[in-house]
Design an enzyme around this catalytic site. Structure first.
Site, PDB file in Angstrom:
ATOM      1  N   LYS A 150       0.840  -1.213   0.000  1.00 28.60           N
ATOM      2  CA  LYS A 150       0.000   0.000   0.000  1.00 28.60           C
ATOM      3  C   LYS A 150       0.868   1.255   0.000  1.00 28.60           C
ATOM      4  O   LYS A 150       1.999   1.256   0.494  1.00 28.60           O
ATOM      5  CB  LYS A 150      -0.935  -0.018   1.215  1.00 28.60           C
ATOM      6  CG  LYS A 150      -1.995  -1.142   1.172  1.00 28.60           C
ATOM      7  CD  LYS A 150      -3.336  -0.716   0.643  1.00 28.60           C
ATOM      8  CE  LYS A 150      -4.251  -1.892   0.337  1.00 28.60           C
ATOM      9  NZ  LYS A 150      -5.116  -2.255   1.483  1.00 28.60           N
ATOM     10  N   ARG A 175      -3.649 -10.083   4.484  1.00 28.08           N
ATOM     11  CA  ARG A 175      -3.918 -10.137   3.037  1.00 28.08           C
ATOM     12  C   ARG A 175      -2.696  -9.583   2.319  1.00 28.08           C
ATOM     13  O   ARG A 175      -2.394  -8.401   2.450  1.00 28.08           O
ATOM     14  CB  ARG A 175      -5.173  -9.328   2.714  1.00 28.08           C
ATOM     15  CG  ARG A 175      -5.571  -9.350   1.251  1.00 28.08           C
ATOM     16  CD  ARG A 175      -6.800  -8.485   1.017  1.00 28.08           C
ATOM     17  NE  ARG A 175      -7.149  -8.438  -0.389  1.00 28.08           N
ATOM     18  CZ  ARG A 175      -6.616  -7.602  -1.269  1.00 28.08           C
ATOM     19  NH1 ARG A 175      -5.696  -6.730  -0.890  1.00 28.08           N
ATOM     20  NH2 ARG A 175      -6.979  -7.638  -2.537  1.00 28.08           N
TER      21      ARG A 175
HETATM   22  C1  YH5 Z   1      -7.883  -4.563   2.045  1.00 30.34           C
HETATM   23  O1  YH5 Z   1      -7.075  -3.816   2.617  1.00 30.34           O
HETATM   24  N1  YH5 Z   1      -7.398  -3.984  -0.385  1.00 30.34           N
HETATM   25  S1  YH5 Z   1      -7.565  -3.953  -3.090  1.00 30.34           S
HETATM   26  C2  YH5 Z   1      -3.086  -0.153  -3.864  1.00 30.34           C
HETATM   27  C3  YH5 Z   1      -1.786  -0.574  -3.795  1.00 30.34           C
HETATM   28  C4  YH5 Z   1      -1.488  -1.852  -3.365  1.00 30.34           C
HETATM   29  C5  YH5 Z   1      -2.503  -2.697  -3.008  1.00 30.34           C
HETATM   30  C6  YH5 Z   1       0.164  -0.163  -5.018  1.00 30.34           C
HETATM   31  N2  YH5 Z   1      -8.924  -5.345  -1.239  1.00 30.34           N
HETATM   32  C7  YH5 Z   1      -8.027  -4.624   0.639  1.00 30.34           C
HETATM   33  O2  YH5 Z   1      -4.677  -4.326  -2.306  1.00 30.34           O
HETATM   34  N3  YH5 Z   1      -9.773  -6.268   0.845  1.00 30.34           N
HETATM   35  C8  YH5 Z   1      -7.975  -4.440  -1.499  1.00 30.34           C
HETATM   36  O3  YH5 Z   1      -0.804   0.304  -4.138  1.00 30.34           O
HETATM   37  C9  YH5 Z   1      -8.970  -5.478   0.099  1.00 30.34           C
HETATM   38  N4  YH5 Z   1      -8.709  -5.366   2.765  1.00 30.34           N
HETATM   39  C10 YH5 Z   1      -9.623  -6.204   2.182  1.00 30.34           C
HETATM   40  N5  YH5 Z   1     -10.390  -6.961   2.972  1.00 30.34           N
HETATM   41  C11 YH5 Z   1      -6.308  -2.714  -2.857  1.00 30.34           C
HETATM   42  C12 YH5 Z   1      -4.922  -3.219  -2.717  1.00 30.34           C
HETATM   43  C13 YH5 Z   1      -3.822  -2.292  -3.085  1.00 30.34           C
HETATM   44  C14 YH5 Z   1      -4.106  -1.014  -3.516  1.00 30.34           C
END
Ligand code: YH5
Length: 290
Positions: A230, A272
């Site tokens: 993130k 996750r």
């Molecule tokens: C979450 O926290 N997040 S999708 C932007 C990024 C990296 C990763 C590069 N679904 C979650 O993973 N479901 C997502 O920057 C989720 N909790 C739950 N339960 C976003 C993601 C991400 C976004």
């Protein structure tokens, strides 16, 4: 404590690693879905070899400002992958907020609904009332559900982040949606809560949610933590780096592991993550001191 899901009672004594599987369109082939389906299944198999306890399969990018995907497109992406993934011997979660996709996934035997909208998404108010996500989950005898806190919506959440102390706001929201779901007949043991790292919060607010995770655990529900790659982790650079230096998503493994380990050490039950192999190794360190 156990997390009740469709086919598995997941033991939460030790933190569980949920591997992220993004089913994205296949840029190599002719527009059909075969390439992306195969790639996603291969990825599922690799994550299981790496030690994933749960697979989380999603067909829409929920990064800030990402374009939305139509219902038909999301079904086309995700359903063929789920059909195979439920045969791999681990619990399978669907990452979606669309009730029709949830219903199709549960019909195929999916174990968990993971919803960034905490079952509260609804299409524009025009037209006939459509299937509601709470009803889909409540109508199932025992699927698991992860309810996530999000401020505003994926398109606008970072335009105006939350104000003030986020902890009570996030906790009260999650407690309320969990209570509402139980009122519809969903057993408490099916519910997992998630503070929604990065979803409409400032960097400082995201870290407050980690520092004060204990306040979320006071609800009595298990917690899922989603820190992997993130953008809050982009600033974890040497003090000597020029101001504004940011790690690209591909260079956020070390801070992702640190955040996952801290979340687990502070009581999170499910992590996750993209990088399953490395996260499993980090969790071994936690087990070694327990
Ligand atoms: C979450 O926290 N997040 S999708 C932007 C990024 C990296 C990763 C590069 N679904 C979650 O993973 N479901 C997502 O920057 C989720 N909790 C739950 N339960 C976003 C993601 C991400 C976004």
């Amino acid at each position: 404590m156990y997390w009740q899901t469709s086919r598995y009672q997941i033991d939460l004594t030790r933190p569980k690693v949920m591997g992220i599987v993004n089913v994205t369109p296949d840029s190599f082939s002719d527009g059909g879905q075969h390439g992306s389906t195969l790639a996603a299944i291969r990825h599922c198999e690799q994550l299981i070899r790496d030690g994933a306890d749960i697979l989380d399969i999603g067909g829409e990018s929920t990064r800030p400002g990402a374009p939305q995907v139509s219902l038909d497109e999301e079904l086309d992406r995700v359903i063929p992958v789920l059909r195979e993934a439920v045969r791999l011997g681990v619990p399978v979660s669907l990452d979606s907020y669309k009730p029709q996709v949830m219903q199709a996934a549960l019909d195929l035997g999916a174990d968990i609904i993971n919803d960034i909208w905490a079952l509260r998404w609804h299409e524009g108010d025009v037209g006939a009332p459509s299937l509601h996500a709470t009803e889909v989950v409540a109508a199932h005898p025992r699927c698991g559900v992860c309810l996530m806190h999000m401020h505003r919506d994926p398109q606008t959440m970072q335009v105006a982040p939350m104000q003030g102390d986020v902890l009570p706001q996030v906790r009260d929201f999650l407690e309320q949606v969990a209570e509402d779901l139980q009122a519809l007949g969903v057993e408490k043991s099916r519910i997992m809560l998630d503070p929604g790292i990065g979803f409409g919060k400032t960097v400082a607010q995201n870290f407050a949610l980690l520092a004060r995770q204990a306040e979320l655990l006071q609800t009595g529900y298990p917690l899922l933590a989603g820190w992997s790659r993130k953008s809050s982790l982009a600033g974890m650079v040497p003090r000597t780096a020029p101001p504004g230096t940011a790690l690209p998503a591909s260079a956020r493994l070390a801070p992702s592991l640190a955040a996952a380990l801290l979340a687990a050490e502070r009581g999170a039950s499910v992590l996750r993550v993209h990088d399953v192999k490395e996260t499993v190794q980090a969790m071994r360190v936690l087990e070694a001191i327990r």
